[in-house]
Design an enzyme around this catalytic site. Sequence first.
Site, PDB file in Angstrom:
ATOM      1  N   PRO A   1      88.582   9.469  38.859  1.00  0.00           N
ATOM      2  CA  PRO A   1      88.735  10.906  39.157  1.00  0.00           C
ATOM      3  C   PRO A   1      87.483  11.842  39.440  1.00  0.00           C
ATOM      4  O   PRO A   1      87.394  12.724  40.257  1.00  0.00           O
ATOM      5  CB  PRO A   1      89.879  11.417  38.478  1.00  0.00           C
ATOM      6  CG  PRO A   1      90.279  10.202  37.817  1.00  0.00           C
ATOM      7  CD  PRO A   1      89.202   9.144  37.643  1.00  0.00           C
TER       8      PRO A   1
ATOM      9  N   LYS B   1      79.072  12.279  51.447  1.00  0.00           N
ATOM     10  CA  LYS B   1      80.490  12.661  51.372  1.00  0.00           C
ATOM     11  C   LYS B   1      80.430  14.306  51.168  1.00  0.00           C
ATOM     12  O   LYS B   1      81.133  14.767  51.681  1.00  0.00           O
ATOM     13  CB  LYS B   1      81.081  11.889  50.075  1.00  0.00           C
ATOM     14  CG  LYS B   1      82.164  12.543  49.829  1.00  0.00           C
ATOM     15  CD  LYS B   1      83.519  11.318  49.427  1.00  0.00           C
ATOM     16  CE  LYS B   1      84.684  12.026  49.501  1.00  0.00           C
ATOM     17  NZ  LYS B   1      85.894  11.367  48.880  1.00  0.00           N
TER      18      LYS B   1
ATOM     19  N   ASN C   1      84.743  11.228  33.859  1.00  0.00           N
ATOM     20  CA  ASN C   1      85.360   9.920  33.666  1.00  0.00           C
ATOM     21  C   ASN C   1      84.572   8.889  33.993  1.00  0.00           C
ATOM     22  O   ASN C   1      84.567   7.681  33.252  1.00  0.00           O
ATOM     23  CB  ASN C   1      86.542   9.626  34.614  1.00  0.00           C
ATOM     24  CG  ASN C   1      87.596  10.669  34.869  1.00  0.00           C
ATOM     25  OD1 ASN C   1      87.651  11.688  35.560  1.00  0.00           O
ATOM     26  ND2 ASN C   1      88.417  10.733  33.385  1.00  0.00           N
TER      27      ASN C   1
END
Lengths: 323, 323, 323, 323
Positions: A97, A202, A101
Amino acid sequence: MAAILRGSRCLAEKCHNHVNAAQVSIRSMASKTQVGFIGLGNMGNPMAKNLMKHGYPVIASDVFPESCKELRELGAQILDSPADVADKADRIVTMLPSSPNVIDVYTGPNGILKRVKKGSLLIDSSTIDPAVSKEMAVAAEKLGAVFMDAPVSGGVGAATSGKLTFMVGGPEEEFNAAKELLSCMGANVVYCGQVGTGQAAKICNNMLLAIGMIGTAETMNLGIRLGLDPKLLAKILNMSSGRCWSSDTYNPVPGVMEGVPSANNYQGGFGTTLMAKVCFVFTFTPVPLGSLAHQIYRMMCARGYASKDFSSVFQFLREEEGQ
Amino acid sequence: MAAILRGSRCLAEKCHNHVNAAQVSIRSMASKTQVGFIGLGNMGNPMAKNLMKHGYPVIASDVFPESCKELRELGAQILDSPADVADKADRIVTMLPSSPNVIDVYTGPNGILKRVKKGSLLIDSSTIDPAVSKEMAVAAEKLGAVFMDAPVSGGVGAATSGKLTFMVGGPEEEFNAAKELLSCMGANVVYCGQVGTGQAAKICNNMLLAIGMIGTAETMNLGIRLGLDPKLLAKILNMSSGRCWSSDTYNPVPGVMEGVPSANNYQGGFGTTLMAKVCFVFTFTPVPLGSLAHQIYRMMCARGYASKDFSSVFQFLREEEGQ
Amino acid sequence: MAAILRGSRCLAEKCHNHVNAAQVSIRSMASKTQVGFIGLGNMGNPMAKNLMKHGYPVIASDVFPESCKELRELGAQILDSPADVADKADRIVTMLPSSPNVIDVYTGPNGILKRVKKGSLLIDSSTIDPAVSKEMAVAAEKLGAVFMDAPVSGGVGAATSGKLTFMVGGPEEEFNAAKELLSCMGANVVYCGQVGTGQAAKICNNMLLAIGMIGTAETMNLGIRLGLDPKLLAKILNMSSGRCWSSDTYNPVPGVMEGVPSANNYQGGFGTTLMAKVCFVFTFTPVPLGSLAHQIYRMMCARGYASKDFSSVFQFLREEEGQ
Amino acid sequence: MAAILRGSRCLAEKCHNHVNAAQVSIRSMASKTQVGFIGLGNMGNPMAKNLMKHGYPVIASDVFPESCKELRELGAQILDSPADVADKADRIVTMLPSSPNVIDVYTGPNGILKRVKKGSLLIDSSTIDPAVSKEMAVAAEKLGAVFMDAPVSGGVGAATSGKLTFMVGGPEEEFNAAKELLSCMGANVVYCGQVGTGQAAKICNNMLLAIGMIGTAETMNLGIRLGLDPKLLAKILNMSSGRCWSSDTYNPVPGVMEGVPSANNYQGGFGTTLMAKVCFVFTFTPVPLGSLAHQIYRMMCARGYASKDFSSVFQFLREEEGQ
């Protein structure tokens, strides 16, 4: 001998990472050997299944045991920790996520890098800060492994149908090895440059999307106010210079298109809160519209739109009746 | 018989314009009779020539006599004033720079409405305030004429090649008559609704374009700063949800595309000052990005970008070297 | 013995900081004992001198030896590293450029915390991320020392004249001890709450300042364009609800006030680049104007205003002649 | 003879208006003769009463007869139309809601200018477009009358207590005559320059106020989120460079100040919808923050804040609990 081959290639190519070339070639030759997969959430689960459909044995792990159930029933081997997976597989995909993490799964006490094999290929499809990708790549390289960032464009639907787009950053000579796996899960696998550029691509796309959606919502609201029929306005925009993905593929006005969140009360899709949490502000480059778009998604979150699709900005900006 | 049908329909429908139906049918039947054209500037001149190419005798007028020279040599009849043109032609196209010009050409002392014939069809292709279009329509209707707004999308190139897009507002029953003429000058003729909606559609498209261009410029700058190759970034955006006309057709980064202003030092194209002068603020609808885009074009004008193509916002936002 | 007392109090009170109350009182009683000072830049140098003027022996250190010269001549003891200073003084003030410097000076290999004495009071007057302040406080507390953040408002002039404002965060029971030192260097010492709130107060003030200055520049430009005399406009604003510090104390229009950067071609003052680098985006709270202000300062940096005072935004937004 | 005197003054002073100087002096000498007042709304009513308190007989008119009742009972003479008032009084004050009302009251069929006496002084305290003020001045001048714009700062409370601020535009030689009347209704009467500059000053003040309020709301929200007590934060801002009228006089956070709308659930005060309707966009000058502020007030109106005081932007931007 493997080391020698590898070393010679490195000498020849002025390479910047010390991965064992022979092992790389072993990876390629034995391509349908097992692949590790960490992170079996909404996205990771269908992605791992697509790997299995293409004949790859999957060794997976997730912090939530229940997330592993479906994959186990399909025949995947489920292990306790990323370290355990790294012990068995020399190609690993991670889908997590957020940056913390990723840091934990790679460098934590039970992380991949604790037991990573030399020559391993580590592909992270999480959407995170490019600076974290670079840190992970440096850490992996010290252990003789290759880290590549490969965030995706497309949601759960595209993950399920294997139609994701992967934007890949990392050593160019490893791109083919990465593409072999990623093309099982996506329709497009684009090489973007050195490690971190996948994330950069992105971020860029998300920022322009964030702007385009609000711009479309404003424009549709304005046009409706000026007496235009929304379907007709969308049609005109889409044949003109105002055309964008938010106007022609994901129109935010209920009734204009089918199969999009605006047709379903802004359920599903991409939550406004995710859009508000994306941070565009990694550099000193001025991004005035990107920044304001970000703030508008934050305002929406403050006013109860957090869990709706981000195209609900149309509704947020719409004047109420009678004004 | 047409007149009868027309009359009866009007009675039945409580129609809002009093144009003589019989004259309308005369217009249609004698379609290759002369057409008036007011405003022979960069856009109007090639438009009028395209009308002539399609066999329409043109009767033209312009405040600048020298603007009429080329058309006169091609066989057009040049008259002194809009009123004179209205005296001879019952179909008139106007192509003028701004609202005050339109008000003057229609309602001024030598304006069209001074001598307009009953049943005339008046098509205004200028880009103006929709409220002015509505006023002109009311004034024309009192004299038994029909006014339609039909602003264009596309520049001098499209005007020359007859590839403009017309966005048309006015009585639906007159649309075919307008389309007959406009299709000589454009590839698309779109009916938008009642008078003023053509302008509304154009405003909407321009606002989304204004936003999309700055968004694209910010995104390209950000990506380059993050290490992406601009051509590659454009390719990725164009296959993803960031795609828009400014990224895929008119990319603002030099070297990404050919044949656009960014490939030519932002010469030609659509001047920033025009973008800054467009007023988006006709309604009470919130348009935060549209409004900020507008302000950014104004800032550019204040800093020396007034006469460059509006895609030079890429350059305006680019950090200088060494920072 | 102090250490023993310390331990017992902590056990008894489940306290959140482990500073020994007895030593605190020792500190206070022996107040004119030596004070450490790390960071002798443009701000730190006059601040340390003001401590000396008030009778405090100063033990200082700076990474640049030449920065220490003036203070040494005034009688200060200059040591090699922050660790050395911590070894000698149990009250230390730090004044450093940014978060990484603070992290290094406190937790680096020659950092304060390597040799900090139990019960020491560490006051950081740098302007940094409140999260870093909190981290430093936790690290200090583990070693029995107290860390407080105390960023300043006011520039080199206020530092020299001892007229700074300190915004102080940390344990309330230590505030008096901090104030004893800080009041030698500033006219106002304000307790803001737990550690990090001093930084928070400074961020808040800077954000509102950033907005107010651009707002004032826009307003003055607009008024001048509408025919108002700038001095008169400033006077009217300052007696009305538009009044703000940027209009009544630091007016950005040349000729309106004396003794401000706008009267001196925007030399001196607070550089635009500093304003652009301040990050307001620590929380999820919407700050649309703050964010846009930030972006405008970035745009100014991209267009050559980086080293001018931030009030030069008046000039940046001013239309050039003849438009 | 009056004309001669007048003419000679004009020659001597290179004056720009042709008002009869002798009549002007008659006005001044007979200062407690009757004064006309058009527009007895929430503001106009207490203003007219203050004129009467200062001994001026008032002749008034309003489109709504019931608005005139209170003034009639106090002894004012109520007439049917502005034209009737102009027939009786050579000094007239107008206080109307918007530009169209002003145009109608001055130039409409029963307007002041239909029966204005030569030499009359016409003072418009409405808040309108400066361009309309200029038009009215030109129209008045043709009839030998003087029009001045004198919009007010301050609400119903200030109107009642005679504490308004008037910003006055018009011929400087008429300012004293205007001030004589306006000082009965206001505490400050400021001469701003030629006609229209009173409106310009008001627009400027409102724009900076609009920005300052949102900036203050953002800042207070941010500070609270970062752990600061709102009262303390306001105190710190007000002694620092973030200080502004919205932070120190009209703080938007409930509990920080008494006697302001934020202390009363944002009732009373200045409605958000008024703030959203103010148009700042009269010139080509870039006003990015002003424009965004405007859009934010529009967004608030779209989301149910239209009738609350504009300081409710604090609430609009506040994150809901639990996020």
